[in-house]
Motif scaffolding. Structure first.
Motif, short mmCIF file in Angstrom:
data_model
loop_
_atom_site.label_atom_id
_atom_site.label_comp_id
_atom_site.label_asym_id
_atom_site.label_seq_id
_atom_site.Cartn_x
_atom_site.Cartn_y
_atom_site.Cartn_z
N ALA A 125 39.61 43.61 39.07
CA ALA A 125 39.60 42.21 39.50
C ALA A 125 39.42 41.22 38.37
O ALA A 125 39.73 40.05 38.53
CB ALA A 125 38.51 42.01 40.55
N THR A 126 38.91 41.66 37.21
CA THR A 126 38.60 40.70 36.15
C THR A 126 39.23 41.03 34.81
O THR A 126 38.96 40.34 33.82
CB THR A 126 37.07 40.61 35.96
N ARG A 127 40.07 42.05 34.74
CA ARG A 127 40.47 42.54 33.42
C ARG A 127 41.49 41.66 32.69
O ARG A 127 41.70 41.83 31.50
CB ARG A 127 41.01 43.97 33.52
N LYS A 128 42.12 40.71 33.37
CA LYS A 128 43.15 39.91 32.70
C LYS A 128 42.78 38.45 32.50
O LYS A 128 43.61 37.66 32.10
CB LYS A 128 44.47 39.99 33.50
N ASN A 129 41.53 38.12 32.74
CA ASN A 129 41.16 36.71 32.64
C ASN A 129 40.85 36.28 31.21
O ASN A 129 40.69 37.11 30.33
CB ASN A 129 39.95 36.42 33.53
N GLU A 130 40.72 34.98 31.03
CA GLU A 130 40.46 34.44 29.70
C GLU A 130 39.00 34.60 29.32
O GLU A 130 38.10 34.47 30.14
CB GLU A 130 40.83 32.95 29.68
N ALA A 131 38.74 34.88 28.03
CA ALA A 131 37.38 35.19 27.58
C ALA A 131 36.52 33.95 27.43
O ALA A 131 36.99 32.90 27.02
CB ALA A 131 37.44 35.90 26.23
N PRO A 132 35.24 34.08 27.78
CA PRO A 132 34.29 33.03 27.41
C PRO A 132 33.98 33.14 25.93
O PRO A 132 34.40 34.10 25.28
CB PRO A 132 33.07 33.37 28.26
N ILE A 157 30.34 45.04 38.39
CA ILE A 157 29.92 43.79 37.76
C ILE A 157 30.57 43.70 36.37
O ILE A 157 30.79 44.71 35.70
CB ILE A 157 28.37 43.73 37.61
N THR A 158 30.92 42.49 35.98
CA THR A 158 31.38 42.21 34.62
C THR A 158 30.52 41.08 34.09
O THR A 158 30.50 39.99 34.67
CB THR A 158 32.87 41.80 34.60
N SER A 159 29.78 41.34 33.03
CA SER A 159 28.84 40.35 32.49
C SER A 159 29.11 40.12 31.01
O SER A 159 29.68 40.96 30.33
CB SER A 159 27.39 40.81 32.69
N SER A 212 27.19 34.74 31.55
CA SER A 212 27.62 34.67 32.94
C SER A 212 28.02 36.05 33.42
O SER A 212 28.10 36.99 32.64
CB SER A 212 28.80 33.69 33.09
N LYS A 213 28.26 36.15 34.72
CA LYS A 213 28.70 37.41 35.28
C LYS A 213 29.53 37.15 36.53
O LYS A 213 29.45 36.08 37.14
CB LYS A 213 27.51 38.31 35.63
N VAL A 214 30.33 38.14 36.91
CA VAL A 214 31.03 38.12 38.19
C VAL A 214 30.91 39.52 38.78
O VAL A 214 31.10 40.52 38.09
CB VAL A 214 32.51 37.69 38.03
N GLY A 215 30.52 39.58 40.04
CA GLY A 215 30.32 40.85 40.71
C GLY A 215 31.11 40.95 42.00
O GLY A 215 31.82 40.02 42.40
#
Length: 456
Positions: free
Chosen positions: A242-249, A330-332, A343-346
């Motif tokens: 769900a989060t592997r292609k998003n832009e990095a913080p 979770i991706t933190s 930040s994180k998204v779970g």
């Protein structure tokens, strides 16, 4: 029963099966192999996974990584996997050509050994299943097409089973009728679970997978939430789907500027691994503990001066000992210079589409609910192979020598067209291929009519 409709389904069912059966058998067998990769690897790589190195001096994890970097000088560390006991920690090391090596550290963080990433059982099965060892867009599309046409085979088979005589009791059954009965009966039983298995594998596909992921990103309410600081772009398997292609913080700007003296250009992997201004991995792991992120998890190194550490737990990692429940996913993100949690998204932040595939992918891979999941997938896959076998025997029983013995060609009904359009909308790549195949059949039909008119 409308015989024209039946024959049309039968003809396309026959040709689809004839052309994609070899690929379906390959995908099914490799899928069965992948179901049991953790069991195979736990036995095959027992020493690497659970053994001890030759030395017993206690090191910090950073000292262990430094030793690995010195021992494998052409490689640099890009990722660290911290697993629960009794598993050893695993480093992913990459060279300038993109080749990867896995290096294992024991409880003392001493080197146990290494393996070529491309030759591990899980990666061999994955590459065979997803790209037939060849890779490339064309092959990936071919694999996806086989999956899409398999759904057509299953659904059209259901139609013919209930419209035809396959399951009707016969006074005296021939071998062909017996084979047809088993082909239809088992095919009907496994249709729903097989369609679920196929659809839960499509997020990894080349065409439909990108479409699904784009939809998840474009519509946060059903997909992945839009955060002020989003997850990094990465091709690392351990980052959740769900989060592997998003832009990095980014890490704290003042620290990044100090580290690079104002130069924000990307650094290569070796430069990043030598960045003395970054916190140690031991310090990062302490911050991870403070934020109540338990093992197992993977740590992805920053790839730029203003990048961050990505610490993730995924339900679909493809790494023995690393997969977790979808609820734990979770991706933190942590600042690479001061270790501060950013930040994180779970799982709880996902929309319904992202949640569906966070559940669906481990279901497809056979580890969502342990051994029962593996055995259920195995039973469905074996039954699918038997359906292919009985279908092949049914064809041979009616095949005339030196002829393909395809079902007769009839006019296409409105109901058949509607059915194919619906499937084409659900699976766009299937829809495109259907148009191409339909055009070819029209050309062949017109050609045959021309020949018949000339001969008459």
């Amino acid at each position: 029963m409308n015989k024209n409709k039946y024959n049309r389904f039968w003809r396309w069912h026959f040709y689809a099966a004839l052309f994609i059966t070899p690929l379906l058998i390959t995908l099914t067998l490799s899928g069965i192999g992948y179901l049991f990769y953790p069991n195979v690897e736990n036995k095959t790589y027992d020493h690497l996974f659970f053994g001890d190195g030759a030395q017993t001096e206690q090191l910090t994890i950073d000292e262990g990584i430094e030793k690995a970097s010195l021992q494998y000088k052409d490689y640099s560390v890009s990722k660290v996997i911290i697993l629960d006991d009794p598993y050893n920690a695993r480093l992913t090391m990459t060279n300038e050509q993109g080749d990867q090596k896995y290096v294992f550290l024991d409880k003392h963080y001493q080197i146990v050994g290494s393996q070529n990433a491309a030759h591990t059982f899980s990666n061999v099965m994955r590459n065979l299943h997803s790209s037939l060892f060849v890779g490339g867009t064309v092959v990936n599309y071919l694999v996806e097409l086989a999956a899409c046409w398999a759904i057509f085979l299953l659904v059209s088979g259901i139609y013919m089973t209930f419209k035809g005589n396959a399951l009707k009791k016969q006074n005296k059954s021939t071998n062909r009728q017996k084979n047809l009965k088993w082909h239809a009966l088992v095919g009907t039983i496994i249709t729903i679970p097989m369609v679920i298995i196929i659809f839960t594998g499509l997020p990894w596909s080349a065409f439909m997978g990108n479409f699904i992921y784009s939809a998840a990103q474009k519509y946060p309410a059903i997909g992945t939430p839009t955060l002020a600081k989003q997850a990094p772009t990465s091709d690392m398997n351990e980052i959740p789907w769900a989060t592997r292609k998003n832009e990095a913080p980014t890490s704290t700007e003042s620290h990044a500027g100090h580290a690079g003296h104002g130069n924000m250009a990307n650094m290569n992997m070796e430069d990043m691994s030598m960045n003395s201004n970054r916190i140690t991995l031991q310090q990062l792991m302490s911050e991870v503990d403070k934020n109540h992120i338990s093992k197992p998890y993977s740590i992805i190194y920053p790839t730029s001066q203003d990048g961050v550490y990505t610490v993730s737990k995924g339900s679909n990692t493809g790494v023995t000992g690393l997969d977790v429940s979808p609820y734990e996913e979770i991706t933190s993100y942590f600042d690479q210079y001061n270790g501060q949690f950013i930040s994180k998204v779970g799982f709880e932040d996902y929309g319904i589409l992202a949640k569906w595939f966070t559940w669906g992918i481990p279901l497809h891979e056979g580890h969502l609910f342990g051994w029962p999941n593996k055995l259920l997938n195995l039973a469905v896959c074996l039954a699918f192979l038997f359906v292919i076998f009985w279908g092949y025997k049914t064809w041979l029983a009616r095949k005339k020598k030196n002829y393909i013995s395809a079902p007769p060609s009839v006019k296409i009904s409105a109901g058949f067209i509607a059915f194919m359009v619906i499937l084409g909308l659900i699976m766009p790549l299937f829809g495109i291929s259907f148009i191409i195949v339909a055009m070819i059949e029209v050309i062949i039909t017109l050609s045959n009519k021309t020949k018949e008119s000339i001969s008459s």
